[in-house]
Design a protein around this motif. Structure first.
Motif, PDB file in Angstrom:
ATOM      1  N   PRO A 254      40.455   3.764  14.919  1.00  0.00           N
ATOM      2  CA  PRO A 254      39.719   4.974  15.302  1.00  0.00           C
ATOM      3  C   PRO A 254      39.206   5.797  14.126  1.00  0.00           C
ATOM      4  O   PRO A 254      38.275   6.575  14.278  1.00  0.00           O
ATOM      5  CB  PRO A 254      40.718   5.779  16.132  1.00  0.00           C
ATOM      6  N   THR A 255      39.789   5.616  12.941  1.00  0.00           N
ATOM      7  CA  THR A 255      39.344   6.387  11.764  1.00  0.00           C
ATOM      8  C   THR A 255      38.360   5.595  10.903  1.00  0.00           C
ATOM      9  O   THR A 255      38.092   5.982   9.765  1.00  0.00           O
ATOM     10  CB  THR A 255      40.555   6.797  10.912  1.00  0.00           C
ATOM     11  N   THR A 256      37.821   4.496  11.440  1.00  0.00           N
ATOM     12  CA  THR A 256      36.883   3.664  10.686  1.00  0.00           C
ATOM     13  C   THR A 256      35.448   4.077  10.967  1.00  0.00           C
ATOM     14  O   THR A 256      35.044   4.192  12.120  1.00  0.00           O
ATOM     15  CB  THR A 256      37.061   2.174  11.037  1.00  0.00           C
ATOM     16  N   ALA A 257      34.705   4.299   9.909  1.00  0.00           N
ATOM     17  CA  ALA A 257      33.262   4.507   9.997  1.00  0.00           C
ATOM     18  C   ALA A 257      32.599   3.284   9.371  1.00  0.00           C
ATOM     19  O   ALA A 257      33.141   2.687   8.444  1.00  0.00           O
ATOM     20  CB  ALA A 257      32.854   5.764   9.254  1.00  0.00           C
ATOM     21  N   TRP A 258      31.459   2.912   9.893  1.00  0.00           N
ATOM     22  CA  TRP A 258      30.772   1.748   9.335  1.00  0.00           C
ATOM     23  C   TRP A 258      29.275   1.901   9.520  1.00  0.00           C
ATOM     24  O   TRP A 258      28.800   2.661  10.355  1.00  0.00           O
ATOM     25  CB  TRP A 258      31.279   0.459   9.978  1.00  0.00           C
ATOM     26  N   VAL A 259      28.551   1.154   8.701  1.00  0.00           N
ATOM     27  CA  VAL A 259      27.093   1.175   8.753  1.00  0.00           C
ATOM     28  C   VAL A 259      26.579  -0.182   8.288  1.00  0.00           C
ATOM     29  O   VAL A 259      27.207  -0.836   7.454  1.00  0.00           O
ATOM     30  CB  VAL A 259      26.527   2.317   7.872  1.00  0.00           C
TER      31      VAL A 259
ATOM     32  N   VAL B  52      32.138  -0.501   5.367  1.00  0.00           N
ATOM     33  CA  VAL B  52      33.145   0.099   6.243  1.00  0.00           C
ATOM     34  C   VAL B  52      34.015   1.044   5.415  1.00  0.00           C
ATOM     35  O   VAL B  52      34.157   0.872   4.208  1.00  0.00           O
ATOM     36  CB  VAL B  52      34.016  -0.980   6.929  1.00  0.00           C
ATOM     37  N   MET B  53      34.590   2.041   6.094  1.00  0.00           N
ATOM     38  CA  MET B  53      35.425   2.994   5.373  1.00  0.00           C
ATOM     39  C   MET B  53      36.431   3.614   6.331  1.00  0.00           C
ATOM     40  O   MET B  53      36.089   3.981   7.456  1.00  0.00           O
ATOM     41  CB  MET B  53      34.554   4.094   4.772  1.00  0.00           C
ATOM     42  N   ASP B  54      37.659   3.707   5.875  1.00  0.00           N
ATOM     43  CA  ASP B  54      38.664   4.483   6.591  1.00  0.00           C
ATOM     44  C   ASP B  54      38.433   5.936   6.214  1.00  0.00           C
ATOM     45  O   ASP B  54      38.482   6.291   5.031  1.00  0.00           O
ATOM     46  CB  ASP B  54      40.074   4.026   6.198  1.00  0.00           C
ATOM     47  N   LEU B  55      38.139   6.772   7.200  1.00  0.00           N
ATOM     48  CA  LEU B  55      37.787   8.170   6.922  1.00  0.00           C
ATOM     49  C   LEU B  55      38.928   8.957   6.287  1.00  0.00           C
ATOM     50  O   LEU B  55      38.688   9.907   5.555  1.00  0.00           O
ATOM     51  CB  LEU B  55      37.307   8.852   8.201  1.00  0.00           C
TER      52      LEU B  55
ATOM     53  N   GLU C  40      26.285   4.010  16.200  1.00  0.00           N
ATOM     54  CA  GLU C  40      26.022   5.102  17.135  1.00  0.00           C
ATOM     55  C   GLU C  40      26.910   5.002  18.381  1.00  0.00           C
ATOM     56  O   GLU C  40      27.305   6.027  18.945  1.00  0.00           O
ATOM     57  CB  GLU C  40      24.546   5.123  17.535  1.00  0.00           C
ATOM     58  N   ASP C  41      27.202   3.769  18.811  1.00  0.00           N
ATOM     59  CA  ASP C  41      28.101   3.582  19.959  1.00  0.00           C
ATOM     60  C   ASP C  41      29.462   4.204  19.690  1.00  0.00           C
ATOM     61  O   ASP C  41      30.115   4.712  20.595  1.00  0.00           O
ATOM     62  CB  ASP C  41      28.297   2.097  20.282  1.00  0.00           C
TER      63      ASP C  41
ATOM     64  N   LEU D 170      41.468  -6.532   6.367  1.00  0.00           N
ATOM     65  CA  LEU D 170      40.916  -5.330   7.008  1.00  0.00           C
ATOM     66  C   LEU D 170      42.046  -4.422   7.490  1.00  0.00           C
ATOM     67  O   LEU D 170      41.978  -3.196   7.333  1.00  0.00           O
ATOM     68  CB  LEU D 170      40.013  -5.707   8.180  1.00  0.00           C
ATOM     69  N   ALA D 171      43.088  -5.006   8.059  1.00  0.00           N
ATOM     70  CA  ALA D 171      44.233  -4.217   8.534  1.00  0.00           C
ATOM     71  C   ALA D 171      44.924  -3.529   7.356  1.00  0.00           C
ATOM     72  O   ALA D 171      45.355  -2.379   7.464  1.00  0.00           O
ATOM     73  CB  ALA D 171      45.208  -5.096   9.306  1.00  0.00           C
ATOM     74  N   GLY D 172      45.018  -4.219   6.224  1.00  0.00           N
ATOM     75  CA  GLY D 172      45.618  -3.630   5.037  1.00  0.00           C
ATOM     76  C   GLY D 172      44.851  -2.413   4.532  1.00  0.00           C
ATOM     77  O   GLY D 172      45.427  -1.506   3.937  1.00  0.00           O
ATOM     78  N   HIS D 173      43.552  -2.385   4.784  1.00  0.00           N
ATOM     79  CA  HIS D 173      42.715  -1.238   4.419  1.00  0.00           C
ATOM     80  C   HIS D 173      42.581  -0.243   5.573  1.00  0.00           C
ATOM     81  O   HIS D 173      41.780   0.679   5.508  1.00  0.00           O
ATOM     82  CB  HIS D 173      41.325  -1.712   3.992  1.00  0.00           C
ATOM     83  N   ARG D 174      43.356  -0.450   6.645  1.00  0.00           N
ATOM     84  CA  ARG D 174      43.383   0.426   7.826  1.00  0.00           C
ATOM     85  C   ARG D 174      42.029   0.500   8.534  1.00  0.00           C
ATOM     86  O   ARG D 174      41.676   1.516   9.115  1.00  0.00           O
ATOM     87  CB  ARG D 174      43.873   1.823   7.443  1.00  0.00           C
ATOM     88  N   LEU D 175      41.263  -0.594   8.478  1.00  0.00           N
ATOM     89  CA  LEU D 175      39.941  -0.640   9.103  1.00  0.00           C
ATOM     90  C   LEU D 175      40.005  -1.224  10.507  1.00  0.00           C
ATOM     91  O   LEU D 175      39.151  -0.930  11.346  1.00  0.00           O
ATOM     92  CB  LEU D 175      38.978  -1.436   8.234  1.00  0.00           C
ATOM     93  N   VAL D 176      40.971  -2.086  10.745  1.00  0.00           N
ATOM     94  CA  VAL D 176      41.249  -2.606  12.080  1.00  0.00           C
ATOM     95  C   VAL D 176      42.740  -2.432  12.348  1.00  0.00           C
ATOM     96  O   VAL D 176      43.535  -2.318  11.418  1.00  0.00           O
ATOM     97  CB  VAL D 176      40.851  -4.091  12.252  1.00  0.00           C
ATOM     98  N   VAL D 177      43.095  -2.423  13.622  1.00  0.00           N
ATOM     99  CA  VAL D 177      44.496  -2.314  14.021  1.00  0.00           C
ATOM    100  C   VAL D 177      44.778  -3.372  15.077  1.00  0.00           C
ATOM    101  O   VAL D 177      43.906  -3.739  15.866  1.00  0.00           O
ATOM    102  CB  VAL D 177      44.844  -0.912  14.546  1.00  0.00           C
ATOM    103  N   ALA D 178      46.027  -3.833  15.081  1.00  0.00           N
ATOM    104  CA  ALA D 178      46.456  -4.735  16.148  1.00  0.00           C
ATOM    105  C   ALA D 178      46.408  -3.971  17.454  1.00  0.00           C
ATOM    106  O   ALA D 178      46.696  -2.769  17.496  1.00  0.00           O
ATOM    107  CB  ALA D 178      47.861  -5.264  15.866  1.00  0.00           C
ATOM    108  N   ALA D 179      46.043  -4.659  18.511  1.00  0.00           N
ATOM    109  CA  ALA D 179      45.879  -3.987  19.798  1.00  0.00           C
ATOM    110  C   ALA D 179      46.393  -4.871  20.919  1.00  0.00           C
ATOM    111  O   ALA D 179      46.360  -6.095  20.820  1.00  0.00           O
ATOM    112  CB  ALA D 179      44.400  -3.663  20.033  1.00  0.00           C
TER     113      ALA D 179
END
Length: 124
Positions: free
Chosen positions: A27-32, A41-44, A70-71, A112-121
Motif C-alpha cells: 500500500p505504500t508503493t508508488a510507481w510510474v 517504483v518507490m516505497d513512500l 492512476e488506478d 521487491l519484498a525486501g524493498h517493501r514494494l510488494v507484500v505477501a498476501a
C-alpha cells in the motif's frame, strides 16, 4: 523482443523466495512508467526510487495485470496474484517453459519484498 529473465545478465540470482504464496503491491508503493519497457517504483516511507530493468518492468506489469498508477489513486486496492500464476504469465510472455523463469521470478519478488514494494498476501 524481450529477453528471458533467466538469461538476463542484469539480474543476478537472489535467494529463493518461499514457493506457493500470493503477492500484491504494498500500500505504500508508488510507481510510474518511466520509459519504454521501464518502471520506477518507490516505497513512500523509505523514499528510495528503484528503476526496474526492462525484464523486471515486464514482471511488474504482469503483477499489476493492466493497472495504471492512476488506478492506485482511484480504484480498489490491487488483487493478490498467486505466485505460480505469475510465473506462468512470465513464461508465456517470454515464450519459455515455466521452469525456466520460476526461480528468477520468485527471486525478483523476494527482492521487491525486501524493498517493501510488494507484500505477501492471502488469496480470497
Amino acid at each position: 523482443g524481450r529477453r528471458c529473465p533467466v538469461s538476463d545478465a542484469e539480474h543476478p540470482p537472489f535467494a529463493q523466495a518461499p514457493a506457493a504464496r500470493a503477492w500484491r503491491v504494498a500500500p505504500t508503493t508508488a510507481w510510474v512508467r518511466s520509459g519504454e519497457h521501464q518502471v520506477t517504483v518507490m516505497d513512500l516511507d523509505e523514499g528510495n526510487p528503484q528503476v526496474l530493468s526492462p525484464t523486471g518492468s515486464a514482471v511488474w506489469e504482469l503483477l499489476l495485470d493492466g493497472r495504471t498508477p492512476e488506478d492506485d489513486l482511484a480504484a480498489d486496492p490491487p488483487k493478490p496474484v498467486e505466485e505460480e500464476a505469475l510465473c506462468g504469465a512470465v513464461a508465456e510472455a517470454f515464450g519459455v517453459d515455466v521452469e525456466v523463469v520460476a526461480g528468477n521470478t520468485r527471486a525478483f519478488l523476494a527482492m521487491l519484498a525486501g524493498h517493501r514494494l510488494v507484500v505477501a498476501a492471502a488469496l480470497p
